[in-house]
Design a protein around this motif. Structure first.
Motif, PDB file in Angstrom:
ATOM      1  N   LYS A 233     -16.096   0.916   3.112  1.00 25.47           N
ATOM      2  CA  LYS A 233     -14.853   0.992   3.884  1.00 25.47           C
ATOM      3  C   LYS A 233     -13.715   0.294   3.131  1.00 25.47           C
ATOM      4  CE  LYS A 233     -12.835  -0.402   8.319  1.00 25.47           C
ATOM      5  NZ  LYS A 233     -13.087  -1.116   9.601  1.00 25.47           N
ATOM      6  N   ILE A 234     -14.004  -0.870   2.587  1.00 27.20           N
ATOM      7  CA  ILE A 234     -13.000  -1.619   1.823  1.00 27.20           C
ATOM      8  C   ILE A 234     -12.554  -0.813   0.608  1.00 27.20           C
ATOM      9  CG2 ILE A 234     -12.614  -3.670   0.386  1.00 27.20           C
ATOM     10  CD1 ILE A 234     -14.599  -5.124   2.295  1.00 27.20           C
ATOM     11  N   MET A 235     -13.528  -0.223  -0.082  1.00 28.12           N
ATOM     12  CA  MET A 235     -13.199   0.534  -1.284  1.00 28.12           C
ATOM     13  C   MET A 235     -12.329   1.742  -0.962  1.00 28.12           C
ATOM     14  SD  MET A 235     -13.429   0.389  -4.475  1.00 28.12           S
ATOM     15  CE  MET A 235     -14.718  -0.822  -4.711  1.00 28.12           C
ATOM     16  N   ASN A 236     -12.642   2.437   0.125  1.00 31.25           N
ATOM     17  CA  ASN A 236     -11.833   3.596   0.517  1.00 31.25           C
ATOM     18  C   ASN A 236     -10.403   3.184   0.854  1.00 31.25           C
ATOM     19  OD1 ASN A 236     -13.938   5.421   0.215  1.00 31.25           O
ATOM     20  ND2 ASN A 236     -14.623   5.215   2.338  1.00 31.25           N
ATOM     21  N   GLU A 237     -10.276   2.074   1.578  1.00 28.64           N
ATOM     22  CA  GLU A 237      -8.940   1.596   1.950  1.00 28.64           C
ATOM     23  C   GLU A 237      -8.180   1.111   0.718  1.00 28.64           C
ATOM     24  OE1 GLU A 237      -6.777  -1.560   5.023  1.00 28.64           O
ATOM     25  OE2 GLU A 237      -8.964  -1.344   5.044  1.00 28.64           O
ATOM     26  N   PHE A 238      -8.892   0.428  -0.178  1.00 31.68           N
ATOM     27  CA  PHE A 238      -8.251  -0.045  -1.405  1.00 31.68           C
ATOM     28  C   PHE A 238      -7.700   1.136  -2.199  1.00 31.68           C
ATOM     29  CE2 PHE A 238      -7.996  -1.105  -5.848  1.00 31.68           C
ATOM     30  CZ  PHE A 238      -7.473  -2.386  -5.861  1.00 31.68           C
ATOM     31  N   GLU A 239      -8.502   2.176  -2.333  1.00 32.12           N
ATOM     32  CA  GLU A 239      -8.071   3.329  -3.134  1.00 32.12           C
ATOM     33  C   GLU A 239      -6.839   4.004  -2.529  1.00 32.12           C
ATOM     34  OE1 GLU A 239      -9.978   6.867  -5.745  1.00 32.12           O
ATOM     35  OE2 GLU A 239     -11.079   6.280  -3.949  1.00 32.12           O
ATOM     36  N   LYS A 240      -6.816   4.150  -1.213  1.00 32.17           N
ATOM     37  CA  LYS A 240      -5.649   4.753  -0.556  1.00 32.17           C
ATOM     38  C   LYS A 240      -4.391   3.929  -0.833  1.00 32.17           C
ATOM     39  CE  LYS A 240      -8.236   6.901   3.240  1.00 32.17           C
ATOM     40  NZ  LYS A 240      -8.548   6.836   4.697  1.00 32.17           N
ATOM     41  N   ASN A 241      -4.524   2.611  -0.739  1.00 36.21           N
ATOM     42  CA  ASN A 241      -3.374   1.742  -0.987  1.00 36.21           C
ATOM     43  C   ASN A 241      -2.978   1.728  -2.458  1.00 36.21           C
ATOM     44  OD1 ASN A 241      -2.577   0.519   1.601  1.00 36.21           O
ATOM     45  ND2 ASN A 241      -4.665  -0.256   1.628  1.00 36.21           N
ATOM     46  N   LEU A 242      -3.975   1.810  -3.340  1.00 38.73           N
ATOM     47  CA  LEU A 242      -3.683   1.867  -4.773  1.00 38.73           C
ATOM     48  C   LEU A 242      -2.860   3.111  -5.101  1.00 38.73           C
ATOM     49  CD1 LEU A 242      -4.017   0.956  -7.720  1.00 38.73           C
ATOM     50  CD2 LEU A 242      -6.235   2.122  -7.743  1.00 38.73           C
ATOM     51  N   ILE A 243      -3.243   4.232  -4.546  1.00 38.63           N
ATOM     52  CA  ILE A 243      -2.499   5.476  -4.782  1.00 38.63           C
ATOM     53  C   ILE A 243      -1.064   5.335  -4.274  1.00 38.63           C
ATOM     54  CG2 ILE A 243      -2.342   7.911  -4.110  1.00 38.63           C
ATOM     55  CD1 ILE A 243      -5.464   7.900  -4.091  1.00 38.63           C
ATOM     56  N   ARG A 244      -0.913   4.697  -3.120  1.00 37.77           N
ATOM     57  CA  ARG A 244       0.427   4.489  -2.552  1.00 37.77           C
ATOM     58  C   ARG A 244       1.297   3.631  -3.460  1.00 37.77           C
ATOM     59  NH1 ARG A 244      -0.369   1.827   3.039  1.00 37.77           N
ATOM     60  NH2 ARG A 244       1.881   1.532   2.805  1.00 37.77           N
ATOM     61  N   VAL A 245       0.749   2.507  -3.945  1.00 34.27           N
ATOM     62  CA  VAL A 245       1.579   1.606  -4.756  1.00 34.27           C
ATOM     63  C   VAL A 245       1.843   2.188  -6.144  1.00 34.27           C
ATOM     64  CG1 VAL A 245       0.921  -0.477  -3.506  1.00 34.27           C
ATOM     65  CG2 VAL A 245      -0.409   0.199  -5.499  1.00 34.27           C
ATOM     66  N   LYS A 246       0.933   3.020  -6.629  1.00 36.06           N
ATOM     67  CA  LYS A 246       1.204   3.715  -7.896  1.00 36.06           C
ATOM     68  C   LYS A 246       2.391   4.657  -7.736  1.00 36.06           C
ATOM     69  CE  LYS A 246      -2.853   3.944 -10.833  1.00 36.06           C
ATOM     70  NZ  LYS A 246      -3.735   4.855 -11.566  1.00 36.06           N
ATOM     71  N   LYS A 247       2.370   5.436  -6.649  1.00 39.39           N
ATOM     72  CA  LYS A 247       3.451   6.393  -6.406  1.00 39.39           C
ATOM     73  C   LYS A 247       4.781   5.687  -6.168  1.00 39.39           C
ATOM     74  CE  LYS A 247       0.677  10.216  -4.561  1.00 39.39           C
ATOM     75  NZ  LYS A 247       0.345  11.024  -3.352  1.00 39.39           N
ATOM     76  N   SER A 248       4.727   4.513  -5.558  1.00 38.71           N
ATOM     77  CA  SER A 248       5.960   3.777  -5.247  1.00 38.71           C
ATOM     78  C   SER A 248       6.574   3.108  -6.473  1.00 38.71           C
ATOM     79  CB  SER A 248       5.672   2.709  -4.187  1.00 38.71           C
ATOM     80  OG  SER A 248       4.929   1.631  -4.755  1.00 38.71           O
ATOM     81  N   GLY A 249       5.800   3.006  -7.547  1.00 37.96           N
ATOM     82  CA  GLY A 249       6.296   2.348  -8.756  1.00 37.96           C
ATOM     83  C   GLY A 249       6.009   0.860  -8.813  1.00 37.96           C
ATOM     84  N   LYS A 250       5.311   0.324  -7.796  1.00 44.26           N
ATOM     85  CA  LYS A 250       5.054  -1.119  -7.769  1.00 44.26           C
ATOM     86  C   LYS A 250       4.124  -1.559  -8.897  1.00 44.26           C
ATOM     87  CE  LYS A 250       5.868  -1.921  -2.833  1.00 44.26           C
ATOM     88  NZ  LYS A 250       5.257  -2.346  -1.542  1.00 44.26           N
ATOM     89  N   ILE A 251       3.150  -0.730  -9.237  1.00 44.92           N
ATOM     90  CA  ILE A 251       2.240  -1.076 -10.333  1.00 44.92           C
ATOM     91  C   ILE A 251       3.020  -1.185 -11.640  1.00 44.92           C
ATOM     92  CG2 ILE A 251       0.273  -0.323 -11.726  1.00 44.92           C
ATOM     93  CD1 ILE A 251      -0.659  -1.166  -9.028  1.00 44.92           C
ATOM     94  N   SER A 252       3.888  -0.219 -11.875  1.00 45.32           N
ATOM     95  CA  SER A 252       4.704  -0.239 -13.100  1.00 45.32           C
ATOM     96  C   SER A 252       5.580  -1.479 -13.152  1.00 45.32           C
ATOM     97  CB  SER A 252       5.578   1.016 -13.171  1.00 45.32           C
ATOM     98  OG  SER A 252       4.783   2.169 -13.285  1.00 45.32           O
ATOM     99  N   ARG A 253       6.129  -1.874 -12.003  1.00 43.95           N
ATOM    100  CA  ARG A 253       6.995  -3.060 -11.976  1.00 43.95           C
ATOM    101  C   ARG A 253       6.199  -4.333 -12.260  1.00 43.95           C
ATOM    102  NH1 ARG A 253       9.558   0.055  -7.934  1.00 43.95           N
ATOM    103  NH2 ARG A 253       8.504  -0.946  -6.177  1.00 43.95           N
ATOM    104  N   ILE A 254       4.976  -4.396 -11.758  1.00 43.09           N
ATOM    105  CA  ILE A 254       4.123  -5.555 -12.055  1.00 43.09           C
ATOM    106  C   ILE A 254       3.837  -5.620 -13.554  1.00 43.09           C
ATOM    107  CG2 ILE A 254       1.775  -6.476 -11.808  1.00 43.09           C
ATOM    108  CD1 ILE A 254       1.868  -5.540  -8.868  1.00 43.09           C
TER     109      ILE A 254
END
Length: 259
Positions: A233-254
């Motif tokens: 369950k944690i892994m599924n939720e993590f992946e959904k949030n990871l996809i969201r922050v990638k699309k938002s550009g937050k990963i690139s900013r970090i």
């Protein structure tokens, strides 16, 4: 009338915050064991673990998912042993067959990097090194690696394909190549190694992307012990949030904070 509305809004807001806080208390903390010499992705400085992977883990697991995240970093071999012993719960690392036996990996990677051949511009064998285009040709050179590099262990079939000397950490590997104590190093993360080369003033190091090893790029994932409570369950939720922050550009900013 306004005061009553204000009080009502305050009560609703406070109730929501309290529920979120109470819910987070029920969650077991996630303890992540990082490599302490993998700057800028994870490293220890003045006793504090820092880096791109740490910021991403805190953003998704703590800020977005409400988990307490406990972080520390160690020499990479020890960091992995701590997770195997269930003293820690998680890494951010490359996927290998050995690691998949006890860790869950998502489908979405956090970052990817090219595989590269690292050598010294002062090497007397530089012409021959630049012509390497097969795995077995690596055996003609003194190759170095570091303890705990599971990607190299799997890539070279536990040293059956290619023999090489292992040091305690990645910085020592780069130093040996820089001063010609070793001929070559096969890097699974060209970005990290270039960063370390610059940080430690290893001015002789040169990097050549190579494509004869498959895959020619390495993906790094958040992974979690299969035995951790509600791990899937944690892994599924993590992946959904990871996809969201990638699309938002937050990963690139970090990432850009460190480069």
């Amino acid at each position: 009338m306004l005061n009553k509305k204000f009080i009502l809004i305050f009560i609703v807001f406070f109730s929501f915050q309290f529920k979120q806080f109470a819910f987070s208390l029920k969650k077991e903390p996630i303890k992540i064991s990082f490599y302490d010499s993998f700057a800028p992705f994870s490293y220890k400085e003045n006793g504090q673990t820092k880096g791109i992977f740490i910021d991403i883990a805190q953003l998704i697991l703590h800020d977005m998912m409400g988990y307490e995240v406990q972080i520390d970093s160690f020499p990479w071999g020890r960091a992995q042993d701590l997770v195997k012993k269930a003293e820690f719960d998680s890494h951010i690392t490359a996927k290998t067959t050995e690691r998949e036996k006890f860790l869950l990996f998502p489908n979405t990677e956090i970052i990817s990097s090219n595989v590269a051949l690292v050598y010294s511009k002062e090497s007397k064998k530089i012409k021959e090194i630049l012509k390497i285009n097969k795995k077995d040709e690596l055996n003609n050179y003194k190759m170095v690696g570091y303890i705990g590099d599971g990607w190299a262990k799997e890539q070279f079939h536990d040293d059956k394909d290619v023999k090489f000397f292992r040091t305690a950490n990645l910085v020592d590997v780069l130093k040996m190549v820089d001063d010609n104590s070793a001929d070559i190093y096969v890097s699974s993360n060209e970005k990290a190694d270039k960063y370390l080369a610059k940080k430690h003033a290893f001015k002789n190091l040169r990097f050549k992307s190579i494509y004869f090893l498959k895959p020619a790029s390495v993906h790094f994932y958040f992974c979690l012990r299969k035995e951790f409570p509600e791990s899937e369950k944690i892994m599924n939720e993590f992946e959904k949030n990871l996809i969201r922050v990638k699309k938002s550009g937050k990963i690139s900013r970090i990432i850009h904070k460190y480069y």
